[in-house]
Design a protein around this motif. Structure first.
Motif, PDB file in Angstrom:
ATOM      1  N   SER A 181      -3.129  13.344   1.001  1.00 41.65           N
ATOM      2  CA  SER A 181      -4.903  13.634   1.310  1.00 41.65           C
ATOM      3  C   SER A 181      -4.876  15.199   0.151  1.00 41.65           C
ATOM      4  CB  SER A 181      -5.379  13.747   2.998  1.00 41.65           C
ATOM      5  OG  SER A 181      -5.469  14.586   2.804  1.00 41.65           O
ATOM      6  N   ARG A 182      -4.115  16.201   0.100  1.00 41.74           N
ATOM      7  CA  ARG A 182      -4.336  17.241  -0.683  1.00 41.74           C
ATOM      8  C   ARG A 182      -4.765  16.469  -2.267  1.00 41.74           C
ATOM      9  NH1 ARG A 182      -0.299  21.723   1.300  1.00 41.74           N
ATOM     10  NH2 ARG A 182      -1.084  22.712  -0.135  1.00 41.74           N
ATOM     11  N   PHE A 183      -4.585  15.650  -2.593  1.00 40.61           N
ATOM     12  CA  PHE A 183      -3.822  15.305  -4.351  1.00 40.61           C
ATOM     13  C   PHE A 183      -5.609  14.040  -3.900  1.00 40.61           C
ATOM     14  CE2 PHE A 183       0.255  15.806  -5.145  1.00 40.61           C
ATOM     15  CZ  PHE A 183      -0.028  16.716  -6.219  1.00 40.61           C
ATOM     16  N   GLY A 184      -5.764  13.623  -3.038  1.00 42.89           N
ATOM     17  CA  GLY A 184      -7.312  12.795  -3.552  1.00 42.89           C
ATOM     18  C   GLY A 184      -6.647  11.572  -3.335  1.00 42.89           C
ATOM     19  N   VAL A 185      -6.232  11.132  -3.363  1.00 44.09           N
ATOM     20  CA  VAL A 185      -5.157   9.046  -3.327  1.00 44.09           C
ATOM     21  C   VAL A 185      -4.747   8.936  -1.661  1.00 44.09           C
ATOM     22  CG1 VAL A 185      -3.291   7.536  -4.498  1.00 44.09           C
ATOM     23  CG2 VAL A 185      -3.920  10.056  -4.895  1.00 44.09           C
ATOM     24  N   PRO A 186      -6.144   7.711  -1.450  1.00 44.80           N
ATOM     25  CA  PRO A 186      -5.901   6.919  -0.609  1.00 44.80           C
ATOM     26  C   PRO A 186      -5.103   5.967  -0.092  1.00 44.80           C
ATOM     27  CG  PRO A 186      -7.439   6.132  -1.787  1.00 44.80           C
ATOM     28  CD  PRO A 186      -6.905   7.090  -2.861  1.00 44.80           C
ATOM     29  N   ALA A 187      -4.132   6.780   0.978  1.00 43.25           N
ATOM     30  CA  ALA A 187      -3.114   6.407   1.327  1.00 43.25           C
ATOM     31  C   ALA A 187      -3.155   4.480   1.305  1.00 43.25           C
ATOM     32  CB  ALA A 187      -2.705   6.619   3.097  1.00 43.25           C
ATOM     33  N   ARG A 188      -4.836   3.728   2.089  1.00 39.90           N
ATOM     34  CA  ARG A 188      -4.591   2.608   2.189  1.00 39.90           C
ATOM     35  C   ARG A 188      -4.609   2.022   0.796  1.00 39.90           C
ATOM     36  NH1 ARG A 188      -8.765   4.554   4.081  1.00 39.90           N
ATOM     37  NH2 ARG A 188      -9.462   3.431   2.051  1.00 39.90           N
ATOM     38  N   ALA A 189      -4.674   2.570  -0.555  1.00 43.77           N
ATOM     39  CA  ALA A 189      -4.662   1.486  -1.417  1.00 43.77           C
ATOM     40  C   ALA A 189      -3.467   1.222  -2.309  1.00 43.77           C
ATOM     41  CB  ALA A 189      -5.190   3.152  -3.019  1.00 43.77           C
ATOM     42  N   GLY A 190      -3.352   0.070  -2.602  1.00 44.40           N
ATOM     43  CA  GLY A 190      -2.413  -0.865  -2.927  1.00 44.40           C
ATOM     44  C   GLY A 190      -1.640  -0.149  -3.603  1.00 44.40           C
ATOM     45  N   VAL A 191      -0.445   0.317  -4.314  1.00 44.70           N
ATOM     46  CA  VAL A 191       0.202   0.690  -5.100  1.00 44.70           C
ATOM     47  C   VAL A 191      -0.007   0.520  -6.807  1.00 44.70           C
ATOM     48  CG1 VAL A 191       2.794   1.153  -6.212  1.00 44.70           C
ATOM     49  CG2 VAL A 191       1.931   1.358  -4.200  1.00 44.70           C
ATOM     50  N   LEU A 192      -0.111  -0.631  -7.451  1.00 48.74           N
ATOM     51  CA  LEU A 192      -0.422  -0.785  -8.585  1.00 48.74           C
ATOM     52  C   LEU A 192      -2.130  -1.111  -8.385  1.00 48.74           C
ATOM     53  CD1 LEU A 192       1.555  -4.464  -8.301  1.00 48.74           C
ATOM     54  CD2 LEU A 192       2.163  -1.798  -8.523  1.00 48.74           C
ATOM     55  N   SER A 223       1.340  -1.651   0.067  1.00 47.51           N
ATOM     56  CA  SER A 223      -0.148   0.212  -0.523  1.00 47.51           C
ATOM     57  C   SER A 223       0.559   1.079  -0.555  1.00 47.51           C
ATOM     58  CB  SER A 223      -0.908  -0.346   1.378  1.00 47.51           C
ATOM     59  OG  SER A 223      -0.234   0.474   2.214  1.00 47.51           O
ATOM     60  N   VAL A 224       0.280   2.188  -0.212  1.00 53.62           N
ATOM     61  CA  VAL A 224       1.216   3.894  -0.234  1.00 53.62           C
ATOM     62  C   VAL A 224       1.774   3.724   1.049  1.00 53.62           C
ATOM     63  CG1 VAL A 224       0.728   5.840  -1.158  1.00 53.62           C
ATOM     64  CG2 VAL A 224      -0.030   4.807  -2.725  1.00 53.62           C
ATOM     65  N   ALA A 225       0.585   3.607   1.859  1.00 53.81           N
ATOM     66  CA  ALA A 225       0.708   3.430   3.062  1.00 53.81           C
ATOM     67  C   ALA A 225       2.460   2.809   4.043  1.00 53.81           C
ATOM     68  CB  ALA A 225       0.268   3.933   4.502  1.00 53.81           C
ATOM     69  N   SER A 226       2.380   1.772   3.519  1.00 51.03           N
ATOM     70  CA  SER A 226       3.261   1.143   4.098  1.00 51.03           C
ATOM     71  C   SER A 226       4.742   1.529   2.897  1.00 51.03           C
ATOM     72  CB  SER A 226       3.269   0.097   3.657  1.00 51.03           C
ATOM     73  OG  SER A 226       3.321  -0.807   2.687  1.00 51.03           O
ATOM     74  N   MET A 227       4.505   2.254   1.960  1.00 52.64           N
ATOM     75  CA  MET A 227       5.680   2.582   1.391  1.00 52.64           C
ATOM     76  C   MET A 227       6.158   3.262   2.306  1.00 52.64           C
ATOM     77  SD  MET A 227       5.503   2.770  -2.787  1.00 52.64           S
ATOM     78  CE  MET A 227       7.013   3.145  -2.827  1.00 52.64           C
ATOM     79  N   ILE A 228       5.346   4.131   2.654  1.00 50.68           N
ATOM     80  CA  ILE A 228       6.069   5.285   3.355  1.00 50.68           C
ATOM     81  C   ILE A 228       6.035   5.315   5.088  1.00 50.68           C
ATOM     82  CG2 ILE A 228       4.644   7.372   5.163  1.00 50.68           C
ATOM     83  CD1 ILE A 228       2.621   7.977   2.800  1.00 50.68           C
ATOM     84  N   GLY A 229       5.708   4.336   5.575  1.00 52.97           N
ATOM     85  CA  GLY A 229       6.417   3.573   6.859  1.00 52.97           C
ATOM     86  C   GLY A 229       8.232   3.452   6.403  1.00 52.97           C
ATOM     87  N   HIS A 230       7.883   2.540   5.056  1.00 55.19           N
ATOM     88  CA  HIS A 230       9.604   2.092   4.537  1.00 55.19           C
ATOM     89  C   HIS A 230      10.184   3.060   5.088  1.00 55.19           C
ATOM     90  CE1 HIS A 230      12.399  -0.086   2.176  1.00 55.19           C
ATOM     91  NE2 HIS A 230      12.121   1.483   1.172  1.00 55.19           N
ATOM     92  N   LEU A 231       9.616   3.662   3.613  1.00 54.35           N
ATOM     93  CA  LEU A 231      10.175   5.493   3.382  1.00 54.35           C
ATOM     94  C   LEU A 231      11.291   5.965   5.134  1.00 54.35           C
ATOM     95  CD1 LEU A 231       9.203   6.533   0.618  1.00 54.35           C
ATOM     96  CD2 LEU A 231      11.475   5.619   0.963  1.00 54.35           C
ATOM     97  N   ARG A 232      10.369   6.176   5.961  1.00 59.94           N
ATOM     98  CA  ARG A 232       9.943   6.436   6.783  1.00 59.94           C
ATOM     99  C   ARG A 232      11.383   6.156   7.525  1.00 59.94           C
ATOM    100  NH1 ARG A 232       8.061   5.689  11.946  1.00 59.94           N
ATOM    101  NH2 ARG A 232       6.630   4.714  10.740  1.00 59.94           N
TER     102      ARG A 232
END
Lengths: 283, 134
Positions: free
Chosen positions: A111-122, A86-95
């Motif tokens: 959230s300003r772009f309206g992209v759900p962080a839970r969504a799978g990257v693919l 998920s995008v959120a897990s990528m953020i965790g990895h980058l952090r």
């Protein structure tokens, strides 16, 4: 006036890169100016992505030397390494892996772009994927932030938001940013410098205003324009228009010809022609 | 995006629309605000951050535009507070524009009139006809 020889954030010397039989980059030597925004433009296949990947150390088989004076973050449309995340897990990895990465800012931008962080990257649409990459790259706060075609698939409001976010970042976290794009005129107000690539070579690397001041579009009757060596000449009725260096125009003196400025996009189109030895002549 | 049309006089070889560099267009937009009274003398000018955010331009470009106006004496800096419009700036900008009036407006008008075969008397008559206080 800007310093003509600004400090370098990245120094490239003699960079060549092959993809199989294709020469993607041919003996490139240039400095990326520190703490400014550089536009990186050129036709499809000119070498923009290859150049950014070399700087980010994703292309170990290049020749020549790369020095990056700071942490580098590159977005690209290659999310292969992130499959199933998920995008959120990528953020965790980058952090965890990128010092200075601001996870709260990343979530705010998503959230300003309206992209759900839970969504799978693919599972993201092309535009959402671009928005997510831009969000992560800007939130990385990397001193050298490379944005490879951030506009791919972005709708008009998202592109406007992108420009606003780059300005915000420059105000709060000034740094070196390189933006490769085909939406040149839309993005040009962010650029201070411009690098134009053509067939793996650098054909221009300068201040945007310097380049814009050097070239003009000129228009006049066939007779009037006969002695003017025009690049990209076009004819309509008895009228010719084309692009020429201002110094050349002044030297040949086409009296009564109408002169106008180029857009950055026109400039990017003409510079590869100008670097070749035999320009087409009008008439 | 910035899309001011510029009416600045242009180089000798030129008699078409040659756009000013972006930082000068930013400076000119602020001058326009001073001339038309949107920005009064001794009022605080927008900060470079506000200008950059509003136009979505590089803050360095906004700063160059503002610095251009400081160099020409239109704005002055109060340390730690911001940029302010210099007293007398409006009159000086108006005087400069009056000096430029012929080059900016009359010459293009006369060129078009010549193309159309309008005499000076025709033009004068038109000016009286179109004047609001006629």
């Amino acid at each position: 006036m800007p310093d003509p020889t600004p400090a370098a954030a990245v120094r490239l010397r003699g960079i060549s890169l092959r993809h199989g039989r294709t020469e993607a980059l041919r003996d490139i030597s240039l400095d990326i100016a520190a703490d400014v925004v550089t536009g990186l433009v050129g036709r499809n296949g000119a070498g923009k992505t290859s150049l950014l990947r070399v700087i980010a150390d994703f292309e170990p088989r290049h020749r020549g030397t790369v020095e990056a004076f700071g942490r580098v973050m590159l977005t690209s449309d290659r999310w292969a390494a992130a499959a199933d995340q998920s995008v959120a897990s990528m953020i965790g990895h980058l952090r965890r892996t990128q010092p200075g990465f601001d996870a709260d800012r990343a979530h705010e931008l998503l959230s300003r772009f309206g992209v759900p962080a839970r969504a799978g990257v693919l599972r993201l649409s092309r535009g959402q994927a671009s928005a997510a990459q831009v969000s992560l790259a800007l939130a990385s706060r990397a001193p050298i932030t490379l944005l490879d075609e951030p506009h791919l698939g972005l709708d008009a409001p998202s592109r406007d938001l992108f420009a606003a976010l780059v300005v915000e970042e420059l105000q709060t976290h000034p740094r070196t940013i390189v933006i490769s794009t085909h939406l040149i005129d839309e993005t040009a107000p962010l650029f201070e410098r411009l690098i134009v690539l053509d067939a793996g070579r650098v054909v221009a690397d300068d201040d945007v205003d310097t380049l814009l001041g050097r070239w003009v579009r000129v228009q006049g009757s066939e007779a009037r324009m006969a002695g003017v060596p025009l690049l990209q000449p076009e004819r309509l009725g008895g009228r010719v228009t084309g692009i020429v260096e201002r110094t050349i125009l002044d030297a040949v003196g086409a009296d009564g010809a109408r002169v106008s400025s180029l857009s950055v996009q026109e400039l990017a189109g003409v510079l590869p022609l100008a670097s070749h030895p035999s320009p087409q002549e009008a008439s | 995006m910035v899309s001011y049309s510029t009416n600045e006089p242009i180089g000798e070889a030129a008699d078409g629309p040659v756009e000013l560099p972006l930082f000068l267009r930013i400076a000119q937009a602020l001058e326009n605000d001073i001339v038309d009274g949107t920005l009064t003398e001794e009022a605080q000018a927008p900060s470079t951050n506000e200008i950059a955010a509003f136009h979505r331009i590089n803050p360095a470009t906004a700063l160059r535009g503002v610095n251009h106006l400081v160099a020409s004496g239109v704005l002055y800096k109060k340390r730690g507070i911001g940029m302010f419009v210099t007293a007398g700036a409006r009159d000086r900008l108006l005087a400069a524009r009056r000096d430029d009036f012929a080059a900016r407006y009359l010459r293009p008008l006369l060129a078009e009139a010549a193309l159309l075969g309008l005499s000076s008397d025709d033009i004068t008559a038109l000016i009286y006809k179109e004047s609001p206080d006629a």
